[in-house]
Design an enzyme around this catalytic site. Structure first.
Site, short mmCIF file in Angstrom:
data_model
loop_
_atom_site.label_atom_id
_atom_site.label_comp_id
_atom_site.label_asym_id
_atom_site.label_seq_id
_atom_site.Cartn_x
_atom_site.Cartn_y
_atom_site.Cartn_z
CD GLU A 97 -3.13 -1.51 2.00
OE1 GLU A 97 -2.68 -0.08 3.12
OE2 GLU A 97 -3.32 -2.31 2.65
CG ASN A 111 -0.95 -7.43 -1.13
OD1 ASN A 111 -1.50 -7.61 -2.89
ND2 ASN A 111 -1.24 -6.46 0.08
CG HIS A 147 -9.68 -5.21 0.71
ND1 HIS A 147 -10.70 -6.37 1.42
CD2 HIS A 147 -8.92 -5.04 0.43
CE1 HIS A 147 -9.38 -6.52 1.49
NE2 HIS A 147 -8.54 -5.75 1.28
CD GLU A 192 -5.02 -7.45 1.55
OE1 GLU A 192 -6.33 -7.22 2.39
OE2 GLU A 192 -3.85 -7.55 2.19
CG ASP A 232 -12.99 -8.03 1.36
OD1 ASP A 232 -13.01 -7.26 0.32
OD2 ASP A 232 -12.98 -8.21 2.71
#
Ligand code: G3I
Length: 474
Positions: free
Chosen positions: A169, A211, A248, A277, A279
């Protein structure tokens, strides 16, 4: 990773290749083909279904939930890759400067490995979840602390982690395309490449990933900024192997079908990609299937990790974004993902094909197309037979026939290199280096041909950079 069964399209393709090879009469008696293993029916778990194309399907696992048998039953059954949700982060692993603590991290790591799963490492250099002592550092002191942290954590897990999120990030949200302001960024713009160079030296066997989130939509400035950084790193030889797309998805950052374009464009830079990750707010089955198909459509997409098991395990439980209800039952999104994996593309991740010796011009070949465990591999004239087709998996295996692995029968100079049923050991993992050498992860020695003629046996030997130790993939 579980066994990689061949799906029907693969078998059909291989049968066509077999017929073509026979017609052309290119097969010598020494390399007569045998039929590949039979096709599997649809798989019934996410991990096994993903493994059909050499990919993994993983989940973020929280150490505090490992005592919950409803949780571990689902996690163990469905997933073949694990990311520690918080336990490998900076605050958890180095709570005091220079004093490392791997108690919780090892709990997750050991659970994963004891249950036959590979592990993604998350994360080494990040503006968030820094311990108090690091938050108050700056300048060269912080830069050195970052380097020491990477060395400490990667040293502990050396040779054991499939992929590391080295930097997490680092770009700002919004339309600036700038780096995120942070104490790490303020140590100098080169902090990311220093982190990657440190990481490569600390564990040469791990794939090194950058990432981030909100980088799935190709049109977004943050995506373009990340793309330009990876392109620059590849051009300048900064060691980066993969890019993780957190994925996400929610109402403020929705899925867009151009995600596939994003994955393809990054892969074209020469890095692997992974969905790290996942979702989705509301868990739309259609969107989950679309994301799964996006990964399956890109050969260099290594696999998918969902960020938790049941909705109640999510960092955003109010979004009900995962594949299992809080009571452990499967949601419609689960079935959509499983179906996509079972019907998906069979393009294996990474390159699949022949491995040709630079000095000999001959190919890595399983003698007589044997499938017997312990058969030592050899050099042979290159041809299109299945006994010369090697698929690089996300775990670093070189698979032949789908379920046999290139296997080192020892660690010393002269150790035989053979085929053996894949079992996940470090003697079956290989690092394909940019100088053309192929290094055994367990031994650190190189794949070596002691001659150039047909029938020359392949062994391990101390790396010398000779042409008998350099290989090209075709
Ligand atoms: O364990 C303590 C508990 O003892 C305490 O009572 C409680 C009080 O707030 O906090 C608990 O720790 C929380 C921890 O999760 C474990 O549940 C932290 O406050 C909380 O901040 C932490 O959140 C994690 C978050 O990263 C931190 O940034 C989430 O679990 C985790 O899912 C999330 O994961 C991140 C990825 O690493 C990077 N990408 C985004 C993703 C989602 O934010």
């Amino acid at each position: 990773m579980g066994s990689a069964a061949l799906s029907r399209p693969v078998v059909h393709r291989k049968i066509r290749a077999l017929l073509l090879a026979l017609i052309l009469g290119v097969l010598s008696a020494a390399t007569a083909l045998v039929a590949p293993p039979a096709a599997h029916a649809a798989e019934s778990t996410l991990g096994a279904a993903a493994a059909q194309s050499g990919r993994y399907f993983g989940a973020a696992i929280a150490s505090g939930r490992l005592g919950d048998s409803a949780y571990t039953t689902i996690a163990n059954r469905e997933f073949n890759s694990v990311t520690a949700e918080n336990e490998m982060k900076i605050d958890a692993t180095e709570p005091q400067r220079g004093q490392f603590n791997f108690t919780a991290a090892d709990r997750v790591y050991n659970w994963a490995v004891q249950n036959g799963k590979q592990v993604r490492g998350h994360t080494l250099a990040w503006h968030s979840q820094q311990p108090g002592w690091m938050q108050s550092l700056s300048g060269s002191d912080l830069r050195q602390a970052m380097i020491n942290h990477i060395n400490g954590v990667m040293g502990h897990y050396k040779g054991k982690i499939a992929q590391w999120d080295v930097v997490n990030e680092a770009f700002a949200d919004g339309s600036s395309g700038a780096r995120r302001d942070s104490n790490l960024q303020r140590t100098g713009n080169d902090w990311i490449e220093v982190a990657f160079r440190t990481a490569r030296a600390a564990d040469p066997a791990a794939k090194l990933c950058y990432n981030d989130y909100n980088v799935e939509n190709w049109t977004w400035a943050k995506t373009q900024a990340m793309y330009n950084m990876v392109k620059d790193f590849k051009q300048r030889g900064v060691p980066i192997d993969c890019v993780g797309f957190q994925a996400h998805f929610n109402s403020g950052s929705p899925y867009d079908s151009n995600f596939r374009t994003t994955l393809q464009n990054f892969a074209a830079l020469g890095v692997d990609v992974a969905i790290t990750e996942l979702d989705i707010q509301g868990a739309s089955p259609t969107t989950y299937a679309a994301v799964t198909n996006d990964c399956l459509a890109v050969a260099r997409c290594l696999g998918i990790t969902v960020w938790g098991v049941r909705d109640s395990d999510s960092w955003r439980p109010e979004h009900t974004p995962l594949l299992f209800n809080s009571d452990g039952s499967k949601k419609p999104a689960y079935t959509a993902v499983l179906n996509a994996l079972n019907g998906g593309s069979t393009t294996p991740p990474g390159d699949s094909g022949q491995i040709k010796g630079v000095g000999s011009g001959r190919c890595l070949d399983v003698p007589n197309a044997s499938t017997a465990d312990g058969t030592q591999v050899q050099l042979w004239d290159c041809h299109s037979g299945t006994n010369q087709q090697w698929a690089l998996t996300a775990a670093g295996e070189l698979r032949v026939y789908g379920n046999k692995c290139l296997d080192a029968g020892g660690t010393a100079d002269g150790a035989r290199v053979q085929i053996y049923g894949c079992w996940g050991g470090d003697n079956q993992k290989w690092r394909l280096n940019s100088d053309g050498s192929i290094t055994g992860v367990q031994s650190g020695r190189c794949l070596d041909a002691a001659g150039t003629s047909n029938g020359t046996r392949i062994q391990l030997y101390t790396c010398s950079n000779g042409s008998n130790q350099r290989w090209t993939r075709t």
